[in-house]
Scaffold this active site. Structure first.
Site, short mmCIF file in Angstrom:
data_model
loop_
_atom_site.label_atom_id
_atom_site.label_comp_id
_atom_site.label_asym_id
_atom_site.label_seq_id
_atom_site.Cartn_x
_atom_site.Cartn_y
_atom_site.Cartn_z
N LYS A 102 0.85 -1.19 0.00
CA LYS A 102 0.00 0.00 0.00
C LYS A 102 0.88 1.23 0.00
CE LYS A 102 -3.90 2.15 0.23
NZ LYS A 102 -3.44 2.87 -0.99
N GLN A 123 7.21 3.93 3.90
CA GLN A 123 5.80 3.48 3.93
C GLN A 123 5.65 2.19 4.73
OE1 GLN A 123 3.86 5.62 1.57
NE2 GLN A 123 2.17 5.05 2.90
N LYS A 126 5.43 3.33 8.36
CA LYS A 126 4.23 4.16 8.52
C LYS A 126 2.98 3.28 8.56
CE LYS A 126 4.02 7.56 5.56
NZ LYS A 126 3.68 8.51 4.48
N LYS A 138 5.33 1.79 -3.08
CA LYS A 138 5.24 3.15 -3.62
C LYS A 138 5.52 3.08 -5.10
CE LYS A 138 4.61 7.33 -1.94
NZ LYS A 138 3.97 7.77 -0.68
N GLY A 177 -2.78 8.26 -4.22
CA GLY A 177 -2.11 9.47 -4.69
C GLY A 177 -0.88 9.82 -3.88
N ASP A 178 -0.11 10.75 -4.40
CA ASP A 178 0.99 11.41 -3.70
C ASP A 178 1.18 12.72 -4.48
OD1 ASP A 178 3.21 10.58 -1.53
OD2 ASP A 178 4.27 11.64 -3.10
N THR A 222 -4.54 13.38 5.48
CA THR A 222 -3.11 13.55 5.81
C THR A 222 -2.90 14.83 6.61
OG1 THR A 222 -2.63 12.46 3.72
CG2 THR A 222 -0.79 13.49 4.85
N ASN A 253 -2.60 19.33 -1.49
CA ASN A 253 -3.62 18.71 -0.66
C ASN A 253 -3.23 18.64 0.82
OD1 ASN A 253 -4.08 15.68 0.41
ND2 ASN A 253 -5.95 16.55 -0.43
N SER A 390 -6.93 5.65 3.78
CA SER A 390 -6.94 4.76 2.61
C SER A 390 -7.32 3.34 3.04
CB SER A 390 -5.57 4.72 1.95
OG SER A 390 -5.41 5.81 1.07
N1 GLU Z 1 1.06 9.04 -0.46
C1 GLU Z 1 0.51 8.98 0.86
C2 GLU Z 1 1.58 8.68 1.87
O1 GLU Z 1 2.70 9.11 1.72
C3 GLU Z 1 -0.72 8.09 0.94
C4 GLU Z 1 -0.57 6.68 0.50
C5 GLU Z 1 -1.89 5.91 0.44
O2 GLU Z 1 -2.94 6.43 0.78
O3 GLU Z 1 -1.81 4.74 0.04
O4 GLU Z 1 1.37 8.04 2.88
#
Ligand code: GLU
Length: 458
Positions: A102, A123, A126, A138, A177-178, A222, A253, A390
């Site tokens: 994810k 990630q 996190k 990612k 997204g990012d 976020t 965002n 998410s």
């Molecule tokens: N890009 C976001 C992050 O850095 C969200 C990733 C997601 O929702 O999968 O955590």
């Protein structure tokens, strides 16, 4: 940069950490941001490795630093004049021990394998901290959506998904997204996935529109989450956000919804920025105007200053860190807040810094904040609200349910408070009270390591 372990550990363990880091430098040359992210995690892990002798035999660190899968592909597309462009697409499926991979997709000209690996590595930890059963991944492309028409962005997204679709799925890998990938891009990507697979598989992407499987509150998550994390750090120091002066960098965002939540909690946010410069608004940022400029007109922060009137000034080429504030919330991109900026913020009396973006603070700057007893929230904990919602979107998709905004916001508040408590308690347990970097790295690592060991040598 040599490792400077944050916590004491026996010399043989420190030697393992050094060797591990050197192997990464040797095997993955030219991936500076990935090295930086690995360096920061390894510096925290000494006592955990010392306490669990079996980790060495399982070659756990070596496995953790090697992505399970790295996909790179060609993305050809045609612009409105019929010219052909060839971009590069990436998806790094870093670690799936806790759930389907994810993590977001970033479309920005600076994207390369090292950037995607740094983001994917962050990630893992996190996502582990959210406790929601998601692995780390990612992806992205060096495509630049700025200045492109909607049709060009659509053709690019369709070409990107024409390859990516075979690697993703609700039980496999779930992008979102990012930077450079928002609701518009997720829409085009989802449409193409649906077309080539002939499946309504809502859980394959998150950040979808509300009418077709999206979650209430995902857009806000976020930024809201980072403000909630900051409020928790302040609460542990006997303070709150009411009346605090805040500098925010960025104007995407994350920045927009950071400002919204901070204002709701009584703070005064006075800056926004983009790659051209920054705005300082003495009366506080007018959020309706900012949203209009950014989300409707897809404009620049200089346009905000032009429309706002005398309270706002635009400073071309400057950085928001020059503006005195109680709290700094970097919400733009990696390494945007360096040692000089940190020293200046400290001189100006900053009390808390919390990362809305991924790795926006350089290691030297983190050190300066922590030495000065500034509360510092690392992104892998502080900005986990986005990926957490998410995961709630995936849960709603699996149940074919749609929760209200209030329900999502409530869940988000609980998740951010749990993440804060986990990091806080872990840091205390390892003798580093108040060090959220150590707390986040160790707590995330412990969860992933336990799952990897249980699943054997794979
Ligand atoms: N890009 C976001 C992050 O850095 C969200 C990733 C997601 O929702 O999968 O955590």
């Amino acid at each position: 940069m040599p490792l400077a372990p944050r916590l004491p550990a026996p010399p043989e363990i420190l030697a393992v950490l050094e060797e591990t880091y050197e192997r990464v430098l040797r095997r993955d040359p030219g991936e500076g941001e990935f090295h930086q992210a690995v360096h920061e995690v390894l510096e925290s892990l000494g006592p955990v490795l010392a306490a669990r002798a079996g980790l060495g035999e399982a070659r756990l660190l070596e496995r953790l630093l090697e992505p399970e899968r790295q996909i790179m592909f060609r993305v050809p597309w045609q612009d409105d004049e019929g010219r052909v462009h060839v971009n590069r697409g990436f998806r790094v499926e870093f670690n799936g021990a806790l759930g389907p991979y994810k993590g977001g997709l970033r479309f920005h000209p600076t994207v390369n394998l090292g950037i995607v690996k740094f983001l994917g590595f962050e990630q893992i930890f996190k996502n582990a901290l959210t406790g929601l059963g998601i692995g780390g991944g990612k992806g992205g492309s060096d495509f630049d959506p700025h200045g492109r028409s909607d049709e060009e962005v659509m053709r690019f997204c369709q070409s990107f998904m024409t390859e990516l679709y075979r690697h993703v799925g609700e039980h496999t890998d779930v992008p979102a997204g990012d930077i450079g990938v928002g609701g518009r891009e997720i829409g085009y990507l989802f449409g193409q996935y649906r077309r080539v697979t002939n499946r309504w598989e809502a859980g394959v992407l998150t950040g979808k529109g509300m009418l077709w499987g999206g979650s209430a509150g995902r857009t806000e998550a976020t930024g809201y989450g980072n403000v909630l994390f900051t409020a928790e750090m302040l609460r542990h120091r006997g303070e709150d956000l009411d009346g605090q002066q805040i500098v925010v960098s960025g104007s995407g965002n994350v920045a927009i919804y950071t400002i919204e939540k901070a204002q709701q909690l009584g703070a005064n946010v006075i800056t926004v920025s983009d790659s051209g410069g920054y705005v300082v608004d003495d009366k506080g940022i007018d959020l309706d105007l900012l949203k209009h400029v950014k989300e409707v007109d897809r404009g620049r922060v200089s346009d905000y200053a032009d429309l706002r009137g005398s309270s706002a000034r635009y400073i071309a080429g400057g950085r928001v860190w020059d503006v005195p504030a109680d709290i700094a919330l970097p919400s733009a991109t990696q390494n945007e807040l360096d040692a000089d900026a940190a020293a200046l913020l400290v001189r100006n009396g900053v009390k808390a810094v919390s990362e809305g973006a991924n790795m926006p603070t350089t290691p030297e700057a983190v050190h300066i904040f922590q030495e000065a007893d500034v509360a510092f929230g690392p992104g892998k904990a502080a900005n986990a609200g986005g990926v957490a919602v998410s995961a709630l979107e995936m849960r709603q998709n699996a149940a074919r349910a749609a929760w209200s905004f209030a329900q999502v916001e409530d869940e988000l508040a609980g998740i951010m408070s749990d993440i804060h408590a986990t990091c806080y308690e872990t840091a205390e347990r390892y003798g580093a009270p108040g060090d959220y970097v150590v707390g986040a790295n160790i707590a995330g690592f412990e969860r992933v390591a336990a799952a990897m060991l249980a699943q054997g040598l794979i």
